[in-house]
Structure formats: structure tokens, C-alpha cells
Write an enzyme that holds these catalytic residues in place. Structure first.
Site, PDB file in Angstrom:
ATOM      1  N   GLY A 155       0.837  -1.196   0.000  1.00 45.01           N
ATOM      2  CA  GLY A 155       0.000   0.000   0.000  1.00 45.01           C
ATOM      3  C   GLY A 155       0.870   1.244   0.000  1.00 45.01           C
ATOM      4  O   GLY A 155       2.001   1.232  -0.484  1.00 45.01           O
ATOM      5  N   ILE A 157       2.444   2.797   2.461  1.00 47.11           N
ATOM      6  CA  ILE A 157       3.687   2.650   3.213  1.00 47.11           C
ATOM      7  C   ILE A 157       4.596   1.630   2.548  1.00 47.11           C
ATOM      8  O   ILE A 157       5.797   1.878   2.351  1.00 47.11           O
ATOM      9  CB  ILE A 157       3.391   2.268   4.676  1.00 47.11           C
ATOM     10  CG1 ILE A 157       2.687   3.431   5.377  1.00 47.11           C
ATOM     11  CG2 ILE A 157       4.674   1.879   5.412  1.00 47.11           C
ATOM     12  CD1 ILE A 157       2.248   3.134   6.793  1.00 47.11           C
ATOM     13  N   SER A 176       0.474  -9.798  -1.153  1.00 47.63           N
ATOM     14  CA  SER A 176      -0.728  -9.686  -0.325  1.00 47.63           C
ATOM     15  C   SER A 176      -1.823 -10.397  -1.094  1.00 47.63           C
ATOM     16  O   SER A 176      -1.672 -10.684  -2.290  1.00 47.63           O
ATOM     17  CB  SER A 176      -1.107  -8.232  -0.028  1.00 47.63           C
ATOM     18  OG  SER A 176      -1.599  -7.598  -1.191  1.00 47.63           O
ATOM     19  N   ARG A 177      -2.918 -10.682  -0.439  1.00 46.83           N
ATOM     20  CA  ARG A 177      -3.968 -11.471  -1.086  1.00 46.83           C
ATOM     21  C   ARG A 177      -4.523 -10.793  -2.335  1.00 46.83           C
ATOM     22  O   ARG A 177      -4.917 -11.469  -3.282  1.00 46.83           O
ATOM     23  CB  ARG A 177      -5.091 -11.751  -0.090  1.00 46.83           C
ATOM     24  CG  ARG A 177      -4.742 -12.830   0.931  1.00 46.83           C
ATOM     25  CD  ARG A 177      -5.958 -13.212   1.754  1.00 46.83           C
ATOM     26  NE  ARG A 177      -5.687 -14.365   2.599  1.00 46.83           N
ATOM     27  CZ  ARG A 177      -5.245 -14.292   3.851  1.00 46.83           C
ATOM     28  NH1 ARG A 177      -5.003 -13.106   4.385  1.00 46.83           N
ATOM     29  NH2 ARG A 177      -5.016 -15.385   4.552  1.00 46.83           N
ATOM     30  N   ARG A 238       1.329  -4.015  12.828  1.00 42.36           N
ATOM     31  CA  ARG A 238       0.537  -4.449  13.971  1.00 42.36           C
ATOM     32  C   ARG A 238       1.074  -5.777  14.471  1.00 42.36           C
ATOM     33  O   ARG A 238       1.329  -6.693  13.682  1.00 42.36           O
ATOM     34  CB  ARG A 238      -0.955  -4.589  13.615  1.00 42.36           C
ATOM     35  CG  ARG A 238      -1.668  -3.278  13.363  1.00 42.36           C
ATOM     36  CD  ARG A 238      -1.765  -2.422  14.619  1.00 42.36           C
ATOM     37  NE  ARG A 238      -2.462  -1.153  14.404  1.00 42.36           N
ATOM     38  CZ  ARG A 238      -1.864  -0.012  14.101  1.00 42.36           C
ATOM     39  NH1 ARG A 238      -0.550   0.022  13.939  1.00 42.36           N
ATOM     40  NH2 ARG A 238      -2.579   1.089  13.941  1.00 42.36           N
ATOM     41  N   GLU A 267       0.791  -2.886  25.029  1.00 43.75           N
ATOM     42  CA  GLU A 267       1.598  -1.676  25.057  1.00 43.75           C
ATOM     43  C   GLU A 267       1.124  -0.760  26.175  1.00 43.75           C
ATOM     44  O   GLU A 267      -0.088  -0.565  26.337  1.00 43.75           O
ATOM     45  CB  GLU A 267       1.520  -0.956  23.703  1.00 43.75           C
ATOM     46  CG  GLU A 267       2.105  -1.766  22.559  1.00 43.75           C
ATOM     47  CD  GLU A 267       2.093  -1.005  21.227  1.00 43.75           C
ATOM     48  OE1 GLU A 267       1.760   0.193  21.226  1.00 43.75           O
ATOM     49  OE2 GLU A 267       2.429  -1.618  20.206  1.00 43.75           O
ATOM     50  N   HIS A 286       6.964   1.662  19.903  1.00 41.03           N
ATOM     51  CA  HIS A 286       5.911   2.106  18.984  1.00 41.03           C
ATOM     52  C   HIS A 286       6.102   3.577  18.610  1.00 41.03           C
ATOM     53  O   HIS A 286       5.262   4.429  18.888  1.00 41.03           O
ATOM     54  CB  HIS A 286       4.523   1.883  19.581  1.00 41.03           C
ATOM     55  CG  HIS A 286       3.466   1.749  18.526  1.00 41.03           C
ATOM     56  ND1 HIS A 286       2.276   1.086  18.729  1.00 41.03           N
ATOM     57  CD2 HIS A 286       3.411   2.183  17.233  1.00 41.03           C
ATOM     58  CE1 HIS A 286       1.540   1.122  17.624  1.00 41.03           C
ATOM     59  NE2 HIS A 286       2.226   1.785  16.703  1.00 41.03           N
TER      60      HIS A 286
END
Length: 319
Positions: A155, A157, A176-177, A238, A267, A286
């Protein structure tokens, strides 16, 4: 009565200096909270009297059970225009307007490369040795030029990460799918037929997927075993996309050379968590989106969101 506003998880104590909150003087009573709220009871005790809450990304979840315990809440603002930790249908049922703010994709791209370079050149180890009088050169760096960078997700990023990899002279592949060969070719990337092919042929695997039902636990023990023993895994997306128990085993048993991590299932990460001390882990708290430009945008637009809501014309509405 003047409505109360709580700004959550202001870890660095900078929220009030990032925007002109004086624009709300007399209209809203604003306070900030710098410590994480670790349970629903703590959240209710801290902000139960507030009509407005400003949340930083997904640091404090707002599930249906919590929203039901905040009857005064009328406006919930999240940094970014997507927040999987807020139950939007529940917010709508409770009459809570949820608004977002814009964000920048460049900071997580830059941090991804900080992790990749830090792992490849053993930056943390060598820097610690310099500071403590340790050995002068104790490691051999891993080359990036001529190696393969595998991206799970292409995407906004992932595409930026790919271009930097190409600048380093890396062969970049992606999976990716929904990724097509044509889409990958647009940015000079080769799409692999399967994620297994990507894992087996990459020297660095970097995760850039959105967390959802189809991506949760996408990389488990079987997938991590397919990686090269000299390979690095980087995750600034994530934590739950990678099975954390499998990752710990992979690192302890050296299935892979190491991991660069900026996201964790809990976190802040507990002080005694093994990911803090494993020698083949480069871990950061993070920081992917934690830059001055992002924070200024988040909080300036949060003030705008509050002003517009009070005027009866909310903006950047998520629900």
C-alpha cells in the site's frame, strides 16, 4: 456547565504545546493524561466526567463495554482516520460522534528503515559497546545491496519502503492477497505467487498490512520456519499479524537471524517481557508515527474537530 475534555496517553507531555488549545479557552476545560490506563475501570475513573476525549491512535481501546460506561461522552477524536480499537457501531448506538485527523505515511516508512539498517549493521550492539568501553568492532554487518527485500503489503507505506529498498540496490518482491502483478510492476516490484515464496526467498521481510480477520496470525510457526536462518523480520505495522508465541520461539531457537519490532500485543510492553532482552531483537516503543510533524497535525486538527463539533458542524466524521 463547561464541557470537559481529556487528552489521553500524552506520554511525552507535549500535547498542549503541539496546537493552539487557547482557541478553546472558556469553551472547553482541557486536561491531559500522561500515564497509560490499563483497564476499563481506570478509564472510567479517569474520564467518566468528560464529554470530549482525544485518543492517540490505538493506545486506549474503546470497545462497546467501555462506551456503555461513559454516558457523558459525546465526542471521541482519534489521531488518524482509522482506529480499529474503537467500536464505531457501539459509539453510534450511544450517541457518540467519532472524528479523526489526517496523518502522514512518511514517518513509519522512515522508522521501518531505521529498524532494517539497525539490524543489518548491529547498531544497538556496537553503540552499547562504544558507550561502555566494550570491544572495538565485534560484529559483521549484513549487506543489503544485492539482497532481497520481501514486503507483506504494497500500500502507501509498503510502496515507499520498496522505493528506498531499490535505492539501496535491493531486489524487492511483495505479496498480499489482493496484490496483482500489474500493480507491483507499477513500482518496479515483483509480486510473488504466495507468501511462502516471499518468505523463502527474502533476506529481509517487512510487514505492511492492515490488521483484520484475514491478516491476524498471518505469520505463524510454519511461516517463520520458511524464512532464511540469516533473514530478518521487521514489523512496524501491527503485532497481531505475527503469532507472538511463534515469534519468540523463532528468535530463541534462531530460526531467523533477528527481528526489528515497533509494535506489541500489549503496550506499553511489560518491563519483564522477553522481547526487551533477547539479543537478536531490536525493539522500539511504537515510535512509527511519533514525530513532531505528525503530532502537530494530530492535535491541531483535534482542536479543529472540537471547535466544529461545538458549533454543530462536526468534521472528519468516522461515525
Amino acid at each position: 456547565m463547561t464541557p470537559r475534555c481529556a487528552v489521553l496517553d500524552d506520554y511525552q507531555g507535549v500535547a498542549l504545546s503541539m496546537a493552539d488549545w487557547a482557541a478553546l479557552d472558556g469553551a472547553v476545560d482541557v486536561r491531559t493524561l500522561s500515564e497509560p490506563l490499563r483497564s476499563e475501570d481506570e478509564v472510567v475513573a479517569a474520564i467518566g466526567d468528560c464529554e470530549i476525549v482525544v485518543a492517540m491512535r490505538e493506545r486506549t481501546p474503546f470497545p462497546a463495554s467501555l462506551l456503555a460506561r461513559l454516558p457523558r461522552l459525546r465526542l471521541l477524536i482519534t489521531s488518524g482516520m482509522r482506529n480499529a480499537a474503537i467500536d464505531l457501531p457501539a459509539a453510534a448506538r450511544h450517541g457518540v460522534t467519532v472524528c479523526g485527523t489526517a496523518g502522514n505515511t512518511e514517518p513509519p516508512v522512515e522508522l521501518t528503515w531505521a529498524l532494517i539498517l539497525g539490524l543489518a549493521r548491529n547498531v544497538a550492539t556496537e553503540s552499547a559497546a562504544m558507550r561502555t568501553g566494550g570491544p572495538w568492532q565485534s560484529t559483521l554487518g549484513a549487506d543489503l545491496h544485492g539482497r532481497t527485500l520481501g514486503l507483506l503489503g504494497l500500500g502507501k507505506i509498503g510502496t515507499r519502503v520498496a522505493r528506498i529498498g531499490q535505492a539501496f540496490g535491493m531486489d524487492v518482491v511483495a505479496w498480499s492477497r489482493n496484490l496483482t502483478a500489474a500493480r507491483a510492476a507499477e513500482v518496479g516490484v515483483r509480486a510473488t505467487a504466495t507468501k511462502e515464496e516471499l518468505l523463502e526467498n527474502s533476506d529481509v521481510v517487512s510487514v505492511h498490512l492492515v490488521l483484520g480477520d484475514r491478516t491476524r496470525g498471518l505469520l505463524g510457526a510454519a511461516e517463520l520456519r520458511r524464512m532464511r536462518p540469516t533473514g530478518y523480520l521487521v514489523n512496524a505495522s501491527r503485532a497481531a499479524i505475527v503469532d507472538q508465541d511463534a515469534l519468540l520461539r523463532a528468535l530463541r531457537e534462531n530460526w531467523i537471524a533477528g527481528a526489528g519490532l515497533d509494535v506489541f500485543e500489549q503496550e506499553p510492553l511489560p518491563a519483564d517481557h522477553p522481547l526487551r532482552t533477547l539479543p537478536n531483537v531490536l525493539a522500539l516503543p511504537h515510535l512509527g508515527y511519533v514525530t513532531r510533524r505528525n503530532y502537530e497535525g494530530y492535535f491541531q486538527q483535534a482542536v479543529e474537530d472540537i471547535t466544529a463539533f461545538l458549533a454543530g458542524n462536526p468534521v472528519r466524521i468516522l461515525v
